[in-house]
Design an enzyme around this catalytic site. Structure first.
Site, PDB file in Angstrom:
ATOM      1  N   HIS A 165      16.165 -17.172  32.307  1.00  0.00           N
ATOM      2  CA  HIS A 165      15.903 -15.949  31.536  1.00  0.00           C
ATOM      3  C   HIS A 165      15.382 -16.349  30.163  1.00  0.00           C
ATOM      4  CE1 HIS A 165      16.538 -12.034  29.643  1.00  0.00           C
ATOM      5  NE2 HIS A 165      16.474 -11.572  30.888  1.00  0.00           N
ATOM      6  N   GLU A 219      18.695 -10.389  38.733  1.00  0.00           N
ATOM      7  CA  GLU A 219      17.995 -10.132  39.994  1.00  0.00           C
ATOM      8  C   GLU A 219      18.695 -10.760  41.195  1.00  0.00           C
ATOM      9  OE1 GLU A 219      16.071  -7.985  39.542  1.00  0.00           O
ATOM     10  OE2 GLU A 219      14.452  -8.332  38.108  1.00  0.00           O
TER      11      GLU A 219
HETATM   12  N1  ACO Z   1      13.575 -22.149  38.604  1.00  0.00           N
HETATM   13  C1  ACO Z   1      13.178 -23.400  38.301  1.00  0.00           C
HETATM   14  N2  ACO Z   1      12.815 -23.793  37.076  1.00  0.00           N
HETATM   15  C2  ACO Z   1      12.846 -22.869  36.110  1.00  0.00           C
HETATM   16  C3  ACO Z   1      13.262 -21.549  36.351  1.00  0.00           C
HETATM   17  C4  ACO Z   1      13.636 -21.200  37.659  1.00  0.00           C
HETATM   18  N3  ACO Z   1      14.024 -19.977  37.966  1.00  0.00           N
HETATM   19  N4  ACO Z   1      13.184 -20.851  35.195  1.00  0.00           N
HETATM   20  C5  ACO Z   1      12.736 -21.691  34.270  1.00  0.00           C
HETATM   21  N5  ACO Z   1      12.541 -22.922  34.819  1.00  0.00           N
HETATM   22  C6  ACO Z   1      12.078 -24.130  34.151  1.00  0.00           C
HETATM   23  C7  ACO Z   1      10.570 -24.058  33.908  1.00  0.00           C
HETATM   24  O1  ACO Z   1       9.847 -24.612  34.986  1.00  0.00           O
HETATM   25  C8  ACO Z   1      10.424 -24.856  32.656  1.00  0.00           C
HETATM   26  O2  ACO Z   1      10.429 -26.238  32.981  1.00  0.00           O
HETATM   27  P1  ACO Z   1       9.351 -27.242  32.363  1.00  0.00           P
HETATM   28  O3  ACO Z   1       9.614 -27.168  30.886  1.00  0.00           O
HETATM   29  O4  ACO Z   1       9.708 -28.539  32.997  1.00  0.00           O
HETATM   30  O5  ACO Z   1       8.030 -26.681  32.744  1.00  0.00           O
HETATM   31  C9  ACO Z   1      11.721 -24.573  31.887  1.00  0.00           C
HETATM   32  O6  ACO Z   1      12.675 -24.173  32.849  1.00  0.00           O
HETATM   33  C10 ACO Z   1      11.559 -23.473  30.879  1.00  0.00           C
HETATM   34  O7  ACO Z   1      10.980 -22.369  31.517  1.00  0.00           O
HETATM   35  P2  ACO Z   1      10.125 -21.269  30.795  1.00  0.00           P
HETATM   36  O8  ACO Z   1       9.060 -20.788  31.721  1.00  0.00           O
HETATM   37  O9  ACO Z   1       9.728 -21.724  29.427  1.00  0.00           O
HETATM   38  O10 ACO Z   1      11.187 -20.135  30.595  1.00  0.00           O
HETATM   39  P3  ACO Z   1      10.824 -18.640  30.271  1.00  0.00           P
HETATM   40  O11 ACO Z   1      11.757 -18.193  29.217  1.00  0.00           O
HETATM   41  O12 ACO Z   1       9.388 -18.426  30.019  1.00  0.00           O
HETATM   42  O13 ACO Z   1      11.121 -17.981  31.687  1.00  0.00           O
HETATM   43  C11 ACO Z   1      11.677 -16.593  33.420  1.00  0.00           C
HETATM   44  C12 ACO Z   1      11.959 -16.956  31.961  1.00  0.00           C
HETATM   45  C13 ACO Z   1      10.232 -16.104  33.556  1.00  0.00           C
HETATM   46  C14 ACO Z   1      12.617 -15.459  33.837  1.00  0.00           C
HETATM   47  C15 ACO Z   1      11.902 -17.832  34.305  1.00  0.00           C
HETATM   48  O14 ACO Z   1      13.197 -18.323  34.144  1.00  0.00           O
HETATM   49  C16 ACO Z   1      11.575 -17.580  35.774  1.00  0.00           C
HETATM   50  O15 ACO Z   1      10.407 -17.675  36.172  1.00  0.00           O
HETATM   51  N6  ACO Z   1      12.625 -17.259  36.620  1.00  0.00           N
HETATM   52  C17 ACO Z   1      12.401 -16.956  38.007  1.00  0.00           C
HETATM   53  C18 ACO Z   1      11.936 -15.512  38.164  1.00  0.00           C
HETATM   54  C19 ACO Z   1      13.050 -14.524  37.909  1.00  0.00           C
HETATM   55  O16 ACO Z   1      14.198 -14.683  38.341  1.00  0.00           O
HETATM   56  N7  ACO Z   1      12.684 -13.452  37.181  1.00  0.00           N
HETATM   57  C20 ACO Z   1      13.596 -12.370  36.832  1.00  0.00           C
HETATM   58  C21 ACO Z   1      13.943 -12.431  35.390  1.00  0.00           C
HETATM   59  S1  ACO Z   1      15.158 -11.231  34.934  1.00  0.00           S
HETATM   60  C22 ACO Z   1      14.275  -9.817  34.655  1.00  0.00           C
HETATM   61  O17 ACO Z   1      13.088  -9.798  34.398  1.00  0.00           O
HETATM   62  C23 ACO Z   1      14.998  -8.551  34.711  1.00  0.00           C
END
Ligand code: ACO
Length: 378
Positions: free
Chosen positions: A264, A319
């Site tokens: 998140h 989620e």
């Molecule tokens: N699975 C695996 N790796 C992840 C995940 C995940 N769910 N979430 C983040 N990471 C990793 C990224 O790959 C990144 O790694 P890197 O630096 O080696 O590239 C690191 O963690 C940081 O990730 P960011 O993309 O900078 O985190 P951000 O704050 O942008 O992302 C998000 C938040 C979009 C929710 C992300 O965690 C994600 O894509 N999760 C999966 C989708 C999901 O569950 N969405 C629902 C969110 S809740 C809502 O909207 C109500």
């Protein structure tokens, strides 16, 4: 207009130097709100000061929506669904039956706006009318696409019960109705997330509340925001069993995939909405048979994510447990994102009211990183 520099002039940059910028606006404060408080480090969420866990246990979605719109806590507040105007039904009939429900809902909200007088500034009555309309519209689309006729609202039923009735033609049992209502409460509001920010930007131009919500639905359609619970179901189906979880999670991460329902932008601790929904899911009479597997797969996923990303705590988000709750109430997985949008109507419209009450056009700056000023060739 400035004069062109002589051909032999020095080639020093003439355009202004870039200002600091935070990609994705991470950490940037873009407004004030009284609607919700999110403590990402401690995993705490308050709506107008009230704890989300207490609201789920003792509140209803109509009472929570009213709290967000007015600031008043009236636990007896009622909000039945509203009828879909004839021209909107005609639009829904024209949408292909294989269209995504999010596209149908976005289109329905837009069409609804064209049937209403929605003068500036937005009002609580407008917020209430739109929030009451959309469940009927989504239910109507879900029926039309399978060759069934839409069902009129029953004014005796509150919003989430009415939605299930208009979807299935049957009044849900109290446990099922309560589970969906709990989901709507946790989905109602969440600060300056991407879709809410969209709604505020649109409202800030003095556009109307239907345009703000139609834009917000478009933003929520993306899998990084509202599309996740459907994908949680798909991922768990691929995992298949707890025994395969370790191998599946490691392979998925090695392929660069994201685990849906984890991570998140704000929460570094366990998402309190996930905790509330896990309780609801475990208490459901008709829970999906894979719920226990999901609970055990969650532990495996959290362990491997912590190992892979020691620098960034990645915990369960709302989620993950939205998926079993929505499956348990009998919704088709492709309706999950649109159902999340129905719940978020309360927050989007409350933000439209808050934005309008103290409006300033939202118009940030951008760093230009393109070519220097130059002459067109030829
Ligand atoms: N699975 C695996 N790796 C992840 C995940 C995940 N769910 N979430 C983040 N990471 C990793 C990224 O790959 C990144 O790694 P890197 O630096 O080696 O590239 C690191 O963690 C940081 O990730 P960011 O993309 O900078 O985190 P951000 O704050 O942008 O992302 C998000 C938040 C979009 C929710 C992300 O965690 C994600 O894509 N999760 C999966 C989708 C999901 O569950 N969405 C629902 C969110 S809740 C809502 O909207 C109500």
């Amino acid at each position: 207009m400035t004069d062109s520099p002589p051909a032999d002039a020095p080639t020093e940059p003439t355009l202004p130097v870039a200002k600091p910028y935070s990609p994705g606006l991470e950490g940037v404060v873009a407004g004030d709100t009284s609607l919700s408080y999110i403590d990402g480090a401690a995993g705490r969420l308050l709506y107008r000061g009230y704890r989300i866990g207490d609201l789920v246990e003792r509140g209803t979605y109509p009472a929570v929506a009213n709290l967000l719109w007015t600031g008043e806590w009236d636990p007896k507040h009622r909000l039945p669904t509203a009828a879909v105007p004839g021209p909107v039904i005609d639009v829904l009939r024209a949408i292909p039956s294989n269209a995504k429900p999010m596209d149908a809902l976005r289109t329905a909200v837009s069409a609804w706006g064209s049937t209403q007088e929605l003068p500036w500034p937005p009002t609580v009555e407008q917020a209430r009318a739109l929030t009451a309309f959309s469940p009927s519209a989504l239910a109507a689309f879900a029926r039309l696409r399978s060759g069934e006729q839409p069902i009129d609202p029953d004014p005796e039923l509150d919003l989430t019960t009415g939605f299930l009735y208009q979807l299935t033609g049957e009044r849900p049992d109290p446990g099922t109705a309560r589970a969906l209502d709990a989901y709507f409460i946790v989905g109602a509001e969440h600060g300056f997330n991407a879709s809410t920010f969209t709604a505020r930007v649109i409202t800030s131009t003095r556009s109307d509340i239907a345009s703000a919500v139609a834009g917000a639905i478009g933003t929520m359609k993306g899998p990084l925001h509202g599309g996740a619970p459907t994908e949680v179901v798909d991922q768990l189906a691929k995992v298949g069993s707890v025994e395969h979880a370790e191998e599946w999670v490691r392979d998925a991460l090695a392929r660069g995939e994201r685990l849906m329902g984890f991570g998140h932008r704000v929460y570094r601790a366990y998402d309190p909405r996930a905790a509330a929904l896990r309780k609801v899911a475990e208490g459901m009479e008709h829970k999906p048979d894979w719920l226990q597997m999901a609970i055990e797969v969650e532990d495996v996923a959290l362990r491997i994510l912590a190992e892979k990303h020691p620098e960034r705590p990645l915990r369960t988000n709302v989620e993950y447990y939205a998926a079993p709750v929505l499956m348990g109430v009998g919704l088709a997985p492709d309706l999950f994102p649109a159902t999340f949008s129905l719940a978020r109507h309360a927050g989007w419209t409350a933000h439209a009211l808050e934005q309008a009450a103290n409006n300033r056009l939202i118009r940030p700056d951008v760093n230009y990183i393109g070519p220097e000023e130059r002459d067109l060739p030829g």
